[in-house]
Design an enzyme around this catalytic site. Structure first.
Site, PDB file in Angstrom:
ATOM      1  N   ASP A  60     -18.709 -35.860 -71.047  1.00 38.31           N
ATOM      2  CA  ASP A  60     -18.262 -34.614 -71.684  1.00 38.31           C
ATOM      3  C   ASP A  60     -18.329 -34.798 -73.202  1.00 38.31           C
ATOM      4  O   ASP A  60     -17.312 -34.970 -73.862  1.00 38.31           O
ATOM      5  CB  ASP A  60     -16.836 -34.309 -71.211  1.00 38.31           C
ATOM      6  N   LYS A  62     -20.128 -32.654 -75.272  1.00 39.89           N
ATOM      7  CA  LYS A  62     -20.267 -31.323 -75.900  1.00 39.89           C
ATOM      8  C   LYS A  62     -21.237 -31.348 -77.079  1.00 39.89           C
ATOM      9  O   LYS A  62     -20.870 -31.073 -78.231  1.00 39.89           O
ATOM     10  CB  LYS A  62     -18.896 -30.796 -76.347  1.00 39.89           C
ATOM     11  N   ASP A  65     -26.207 -29.273 -81.871  1.00 41.65           N
ATOM     12  CA  ASP A  65     -26.972 -29.605 -83.077  1.00 41.65           C
ATOM     13  C   ASP A  65     -28.306 -28.881 -82.982  1.00 41.65           C
ATOM     14  O   ASP A  65     -28.492 -28.060 -82.076  1.00 41.65           O
ATOM     15  CB  ASP A  65     -27.144 -31.144 -83.167  1.00 41.65           C
ATOM     16  N   ARG A 206      -4.327 -35.488 -66.815  1.00 46.20           N
ATOM     17  CA  ARG A 206      -2.979 -36.057 -66.829  1.00 46.20           C
ATOM     18  C   ARG A 206      -2.177 -35.957 -65.533  1.00 46.20           C
ATOM     19  O   ARG A 206      -1.437 -36.903 -65.224  1.00 46.20           O
ATOM     20  CB  ARG A 206      -2.202 -35.470 -68.016  1.00 46.20           C
TER      21      ARG A 206
HETATM   22  O1  C5P Z   1      -5.163 -33.721 -68.753  1.00 46.37           O
HETATM   23  P1  C5P Z   1      -5.851 -32.457 -68.442  1.00 46.37           P
HETATM   24  O2  C5P Z   1      -5.891 -32.133 -66.955  1.00 46.37           O
HETATM   25  O3  C5P Z   1      -5.367 -31.290 -69.255  1.00 46.37           O
HETATM   26  O4  C5P Z   1      -7.359 -32.765 -68.867  1.00 46.37           O
HETATM   27  C1  C5P Z   1      -8.308 -31.772 -68.955  1.00 46.37           C
HETATM   28  C2  C5P Z   1      -9.595 -32.338 -69.478  1.00 46.37           C
HETATM   29  O5  C5P Z   1     -10.535 -31.270 -69.575  1.00 46.37           O
HETATM   30  C3  C5P Z   1      -9.509 -32.969 -70.860  1.00 46.37           C
HETATM   31  O6  C5P Z   1     -10.432 -34.062 -70.866  1.00 46.37           O
HETATM   32  C4  C5P Z   1      -9.982 -31.875 -71.770  1.00 46.37           C
HETATM   33  O7  C5P Z   1     -10.610 -32.359 -72.933  1.00 46.37           O
HETATM   34  C5  C5P Z   1     -10.993 -31.143 -70.910  1.00 46.37           C
HETATM   35  N1  C5P Z   1     -11.239 -29.743 -71.230  1.00 46.37           N
HETATM   36  C6  C5P Z   1     -10.241 -28.777 -71.269  1.00 46.37           C
HETATM   37  N2  C5P Z   1     -10.533 -27.475 -71.571  1.00 46.37           N
HETATM   38  C7  C5P Z   1     -11.793 -27.124 -71.808  1.00 46.37           C
HETATM   39  C8  C5P Z   1     -12.815 -28.082 -71.767  1.00 46.37           C
HETATM   40  C9  C5P Z   1     -12.500 -29.399 -71.476  1.00 46.37           C
HETATM   41  O8  C5P Z   1      -9.094 -29.072 -71.029  1.00 46.37           O
HETATM   42  N3  C5P Z   1     -12.077 -25.847 -72.058  1.00 46.37           N
END
Ligand code: C5P
Length: 233
Positions: A60, A62, A65, A206
């Site tokens: 991931d 992202k 460029d 998390r």
């Molecule tokens: O800990 P949690 O369940 O919130 O993790 C969500 C993951 O998804 C993190 O790695 C976060 O960077 C990613 N993410 C997000 N929302 C987005 C894109 C990616 O929470 N729109």
């Protein structure tokens, strides 16, 4: 069978990341590596997390460029054999196709709008009108440019599915089991609700990695998804 869950391995160091990855590996299809870990450890982190596990690695990063630079980056990353690599849809048609062509074995997933941007923040960068309309427009542009997956909030899954059809993989963060701490996620859905709305891969961080027993937390969410699947069959 491993559940369609990508565990976000947002760990402070590679040892913790490797431990989380091996604990969840028996229960989930995928582990997700983000900028924080990748920029500290580089390509090595991918091999470490894959380890002897059969889990796929979702990078991931992202990318955003000019097309030639994204093509070069995607080509280099493709050597690590990630199953999924993210790019920003806002990079435009040429940039997205450049990534798709440079990494033909990898699913290029486009991020439409960052969920951290509210309407005021979007207006500041020139995106006016309802954010759902902008997200839909970017989703269609990305799919027309060859992206085979989209990252979207669980609330957008049903409307994007109607827009892009059944073949596109919809990946949803913002997933929280009932009763879990929302943390900084504003718009959340339970794993069952996201799955029932039509999401193909749930990104969960998390609620799994910060649980006392990450393996058990992953197993329990995987079981809930299997029940939801059986109920809808
Ligand atoms: O800990 P949690 O369940 O919130 O993790 C969500 C993951 O998804 C993190 O790695 C976060 O960077 C990613 N993410 C997000 N929302 C987005 C894109 C990616 O929470 N729109």
């Amino acid at each position: 069978m491993a559940a369609p869950i990508a565990v976000a391995i947002d760990a402070p160091d590679i040892e913790t990341a490797a431990r989380w990855a091996s604990e969840v590996a028996p229960h989930v299809s995928t582990v997700k590596v983000g900028l924080e870990l990748y920029l500290r450890y580089g390509p090595e982190v991918v091999g470490t997390l894959r380890g002897g596990n059969k889990t796929s690695v979702f990078l991931d990063l992202k990318l955003h460029d000019i097309p030639a630079t994204v093509a070069g980056a995607a080509r280099n990353l493709a050597r690590l054999k990630p199953s999924i690599l993210t790019v920003h849809a806002a990079g435009g048609r040429e940039m997205i196709s450049a990534a798709v062509e440079a990494a033909p074995q990898t699913t290029i997933a486009a991020v439409t709008l960052l969920t951290s941007l509210d309407d005021a923040a979007l207006a500041d960068v020139g995106i006016t009108g309802p954010s759902a309309d902008a997200a839909r427009r970017l989703a269609v542009l990305a799919v027309e440019s060859g992206a085979r997956a989209l990252v979207c909030s669980p609330n957008e899954v049903a409307s994007l599915r109607a827009e892009v059809g059944p073949e596109v993989t919809l990946i949803t963060p913002g997933v929280r089991p009932a009763g879990a701490d929302h943390g900084d996620q504003a718009r959340v859905a339970t794993p069952e609700a996201a799955y029932e709305a039509g999401a193909d891969l749930l990104v969960i961080g998390r609620p799994i990695t910060r649980a006392a027993d990450p393996g058990a937390a992953a197993a329990s969410i995987a079981a809930a998804l299997r029940r939801a699947e059986a109920a809808s069959a």
